[in-house]
Write an enzyme that holds these catalytic residues in place. Structure first.
Site, PDB file in Angstrom:
ATOM      1  N   ARG A  85       0.777  -0.918  -0.089  1.00  0.00           N
ATOM      2  CA  ARG A  85       0.722  -0.151  -0.127  1.00  0.00           C
ATOM      3  C   ARG A  85       1.112   1.207   0.071  1.00  0.00           C
ATOM      4  O   ARG A  85       1.090   2.261  -0.280  1.00  0.00           O
ATOM      5  CB  ARG A  85      -0.756  -0.023   1.018  1.00  0.00           C
ATOM      6  CG  ARG A  85      -2.261  -0.850   1.128  1.00  0.00           C
ATOM      7  CD  ARG A  85      -2.262  -1.261   2.138  1.00  0.00           C
ATOM      8  NE  ARG A  85      -1.040  -2.126   3.992  1.00  0.00           N
ATOM      9  CZ  ARG A  85      -1.414  -1.718   4.503  1.00  0.00           C
ATOM     10  NH1 ARG A  85      -3.134  -2.252   4.961  1.00  0.00           N
ATOM     11  NH2 ARG A  85      -0.799  -1.912   5.641  1.00  0.00           N
ATOM     12  N   LYS A 119       8.377 -15.552   7.552  1.00  0.00           N
ATOM     13  CA  LYS A 119       7.832 -16.877   8.968  1.00  0.00           C
ATOM     14  C   LYS A 119       7.165 -15.586  10.199  1.00  0.00           C
ATOM     15  O   LYS A 119       7.416 -14.867  10.031  1.00  0.00           O
ATOM     16  CB  LYS A 119       9.294 -17.392   9.987  1.00  0.00           C
ATOM     17  CG  LYS A 119      10.539 -16.133  10.306  1.00  0.00           C
ATOM     18  CD  LYS A 119      10.659 -15.766  10.496  1.00  0.00           C
ATOM     19  CE  LYS A 119       9.700 -15.395  12.379  1.00  0.00           C
ATOM     20  NZ  LYS A 119      10.014 -14.064  12.759  1.00  0.00           N
ATOM     21  N   ASP A 174       7.638 -13.636  18.128  1.00  0.00           N
ATOM     22  CA  ASP A 174       7.966 -13.382  16.966  1.00  0.00           C
ATOM     23  C   ASP A 174       9.576 -13.253  16.265  1.00  0.00           C
ATOM     24  O   ASP A 174       9.706 -14.820  15.782  1.00  0.00           O
ATOM     25  CB  ASP A 174       7.338 -12.131  15.962  1.00  0.00           C
ATOM     26  CG  ASP A 174       8.020 -11.616  14.893  1.00  0.00           C
ATOM     27  OD1 ASP A 174       6.922 -12.066  13.880  1.00  0.00           O
ATOM     28  OD2 ASP A 174       9.224 -10.627  14.873  1.00  0.00           O
TER      29      ASP A 174
HETATM   30  P1  NAP Z   1       6.666  -4.552   8.866  1.00  0.00           P
HETATM   31  O1  NAP Z   1       7.561  -3.441   7.958  1.00  0.00           O
HETATM   32  O2  NAP Z   1       5.194  -4.043   9.801  1.00  0.00           O
HETATM   33  O3  NAP Z   1       5.686  -4.921   7.694  1.00  0.00           O
HETATM   34  C1  NAP Z   1       5.458  -5.845   6.768  1.00  0.00           C
HETATM   35  C2  NAP Z   1       4.458  -4.945   5.138  1.00  0.00           C
HETATM   36  O4  NAP Z   1       3.552  -5.414   5.679  1.00  0.00           O
HETATM   37  C3  NAP Z   1       4.196  -3.278   5.819  1.00  0.00           C
HETATM   38  O5  NAP Z   1       4.748  -3.157   4.797  1.00  0.00           O
HETATM   39  C4  NAP Z   1       3.078  -3.081   4.787  1.00  0.00           C
HETATM   40  O6  NAP Z   1       2.634  -3.283   4.180  1.00  0.00           O
HETATM   41  C5  NAP Z   1       2.250  -4.441   4.776  1.00  0.00           C
HETATM   42  N1  NAP Z   1       1.313  -4.851   5.893  1.00  0.00           N
HETATM   43  C6  NAP Z   1       1.056  -4.936   7.521  1.00  0.00           C
HETATM   44  N2  NAP Z   1      -0.290  -4.929   7.505  1.00  0.00           N
HETATM   45  C7  NAP Z   1      -1.328  -5.583   6.568  1.00  0.00           C
HETATM   46  C8  NAP Z   1      -2.178  -5.546   6.472  1.00  0.00           C
HETATM   47  N3  NAP Z   1      -2.861  -5.740   7.669  1.00  0.00           N
HETATM   48  N4  NAP Z   1      -2.603  -5.732   5.494  1.00  0.00           N
HETATM   49  C9  NAP Z   1      -2.380  -5.359   4.417  1.00  0.00           C
HETATM   50  N5  NAP Z   1      -0.468  -5.521   4.518  1.00  0.00           N
HETATM   51  C10 NAP Z   1       0.488  -5.248   5.370  1.00  0.00           C
HETATM   52  O7  NAP Z   1       7.143  -6.198   8.919  1.00  0.00           O
HETATM   53  P2  NAP Z   1       8.009  -6.849   8.458  1.00  0.00           P
HETATM   54  O8  NAP Z   1       8.788  -5.912  10.020  1.00  0.00           O
HETATM   55  O9  NAP Z   1       8.647  -6.331   7.493  1.00  0.00           O
HETATM   56  O10 NAP Z   1       8.209  -8.474   8.953  1.00  0.00           O
HETATM   57  C11 NAP Z   1       7.072  -8.740   7.787  1.00  0.00           C
HETATM   58  C12 NAP Z   1       7.755 -10.374   8.103  1.00  0.00           C
HETATM   59  O11 NAP Z   1       8.532 -10.327   8.260  1.00  0.00           O
HETATM   60  C13 NAP Z   1       6.646 -10.782   9.790  1.00  0.00           C
HETATM   61  O12 NAP Z   1       5.960 -11.895   9.999  1.00  0.00           O
HETATM   62  C14 NAP Z   1       8.158 -11.021  10.005  1.00  0.00           C
HETATM   63  O13 NAP Z   1       8.355 -12.447  11.559  1.00  0.00           O
HETATM   64  C15 NAP Z   1       9.312 -11.358   9.343  1.00  0.00           C
HETATM   65  N6  NAP Z   1      10.338 -11.127   9.638  1.00  0.00           N
HETATM   66  C16 NAP Z   1      10.739  -9.907  10.077  1.00  0.00           C
HETATM   67  C17 NAP Z   1      12.381  -9.871  10.339  1.00  0.00           C
HETATM   68  C18 NAP Z   1      12.279  -8.092  10.839  1.00  0.00           C
HETATM   69  O14 NAP Z   1      13.260  -7.797  11.816  1.00  0.00           O
HETATM   70  N7  NAP Z   1      12.034  -7.497  10.755  1.00  0.00           N
HETATM   71  C19 NAP Z   1      12.990 -10.386  10.083  1.00  0.00           C
HETATM   72  C20 NAP Z   1      12.529 -11.565  10.044  1.00  0.00           C
HETATM   73  C21 NAP Z   1      11.432 -11.780   9.545  1.00  0.00           C
HETATM   74  P3  NAP Z   1       2.269  -1.749   3.121  1.00  0.00           P
HETATM   75  O15 NAP Z   1       1.784  -0.801   4.297  1.00  0.00           O
HETATM   76  O16 NAP Z   1       2.724  -0.601   2.427  1.00  0.00           O
HETATM   77  O17 NAP Z   1       0.922  -2.452   2.170  1.00  0.00           O
END
Ligand code: NAP
Length: 302
Positions: free
Chosen positions: A35, A88, A166
């Site tokens: 988005r 994950k 997480d």
């Molecule tokens: P994030 O930045 O908060 O979310 C990723 C993207 O998903 C957001 O930028 C958003 O993009 C979209 N999103 C969020 N909520 C949404 C919703 N309700 N509906 C549709 N789109 C939505 O999270 P992240 O840290 O990247 O983590 C995402 C996944 O990767 C998780 O499962 C996490 O466990 C995993 N992960 C994260 C890390 C880390 O260090 N952060 C490391 C390894 C794995 P838009 O708003 O542009 O749509």
């Protein structure tokens, strides 16, 4: 190179997925769906259905969304005949991941539940060393600062966000990979901030002397460590699995290639027409949330 679409351009997509795809000879980042987020030079969509309709040439979708919204995207992708890679933890519930596995099998597409920490450099040699050992105990010490690693990510404290599990599921993905014997949860203490729906700290006790201490309020040095005691020596994994030390000797250490390895593996799965669906780390998290004693602690604010 195979065209791939990344969905959910947030922290992990930008930090890891985009560079891993850019550095791979297997993949061409052909589109994104988000988005708000975009990737320079790549066609961006805000609507997933529109991308699926307009880009039938993209056979593979990698979903980097948080776990709660992920199922709907995965189900649509599979229904549209696309191979799917899941960040994950692979879903918000175990049943929805099972449902995706059934759908992927029926559609003849690949489904890959990735666990990036299993690709850390020390994990495969740790598994190989432990394979014929008698384990006397194993302990996870996973303590990090949520404000530093998940700044303002409210979804981690919303239902389905899993809180400290997480990052904790990364540790559990490693022990479910390296320990040669089965183990199951006996008891858990879960610390819920009074204003939140998921735990911010947890202590878990499994059978076979396996235990874990997870904390999301760690100041100062951060700990992503696992210690396994055996009748033949002691194994330490540090730095999230990147550094392996056995009886004081460093066996493996080095650059983090977890995400490139995930994309290499996805390329193999697609090529072989197979899937890899493993929910075992998530099963232990679900067990903790089922069996755990709830302890209310101070409110948490980012
Ligand atoms: P994030 O930045 O908060 O979310 C990723 C993207 O998903 C957001 O930028 C958003 O993009 C979209 N999103 C969020 N909520 C949404 C919703 N309700 N509906 C549709 N789109 C939505 O999270 P992240 O840290 O990247 O983590 C995402 C996944 O990767 C998780 O499962 C996490 O466990 C995993 N992960 C994260 C890390 C880390 O260090 N952060 C490391 C390894 C794995 P838009 O708003 O542009 O749509």
């Amino acid at each position: 190179m195979t065209p791939i679409c990344l969905v959910g351009i947030g922290k992990i997509a930008v930090d890891q997925h985009v560079p891993a795809i850019a550095g791979s000879d297997d993949w061409d980042l052909a589109a994104t769906v988000s988005r708000a987020g975009t990737v320079d030079g790549v066609q961006s969509y805000t609507d997933f259905d529109q991308m699926l309709a307009e880009r039938p040439d993209i056979p593979v979708i990698s979903l980097c969304l948080p776990p709660v919204p992920r199922y709907d995207y995965a189900a649509k992708a599979i229904a549209a005949g696309r191979h799917v890679m899941l960040e994950k933890p692979p879903g918000a519930t175990l049943a929805e991941v099972d449902a995706l596995a059934v759908m992927a099998k029926a559609a003849g597409v690949t489904l890959y539940t990735t666990w990036h920490s299993r690709m850390a450099k020390g994990v495969a040699p740790a598994k190989a060393w432990l394979a014929d050992k008698e384990i006397t105990s194993a302990h996870i010490n996973w303590k990090e600062d949520v404000r530093r690693w998940h700044p303002n990510q409210e979804w981690v404290f919303a239902p389905g966000g899993m809180g400290v599990f997480d990052p904790g599921s990364n540790a559990i993905s490693i022990i479910t990979e390296i320990l040669p014997m089965p183990f199951h949860l006996r008891a858990a203490d879960l610390h819920f901030p009074e204003n939140r729906d998921t735990p911010i700290a947890a202590q878990l006790k499994w059978t076979n002397n396996v235990s874990g201490d997870f904390d999301w309020l760690q100041q100062g040095p951060q700990s992503w460590d696992i210690t396994v005691e055996t009748t033949s020596g002691t194994l330490h994994l540090h730095d999230g699995g990147d550094r392996l030390i056995i009886d004081g000797t460093e066996i493996a250490a080095g650059n983090n290639r977890e995400y490139p390895a995930l994309y290499d593996h996805m390329a193999e799965l697609v090529k072989n027409g197979s899937s890899e669906v493993d929910v075992s780390p998530m099963t232990h998290v679900a067990d903790a949330l089922t069996l755990g004693k709830r302890i209310t602690v101070d409110a948490f604010h980012f």
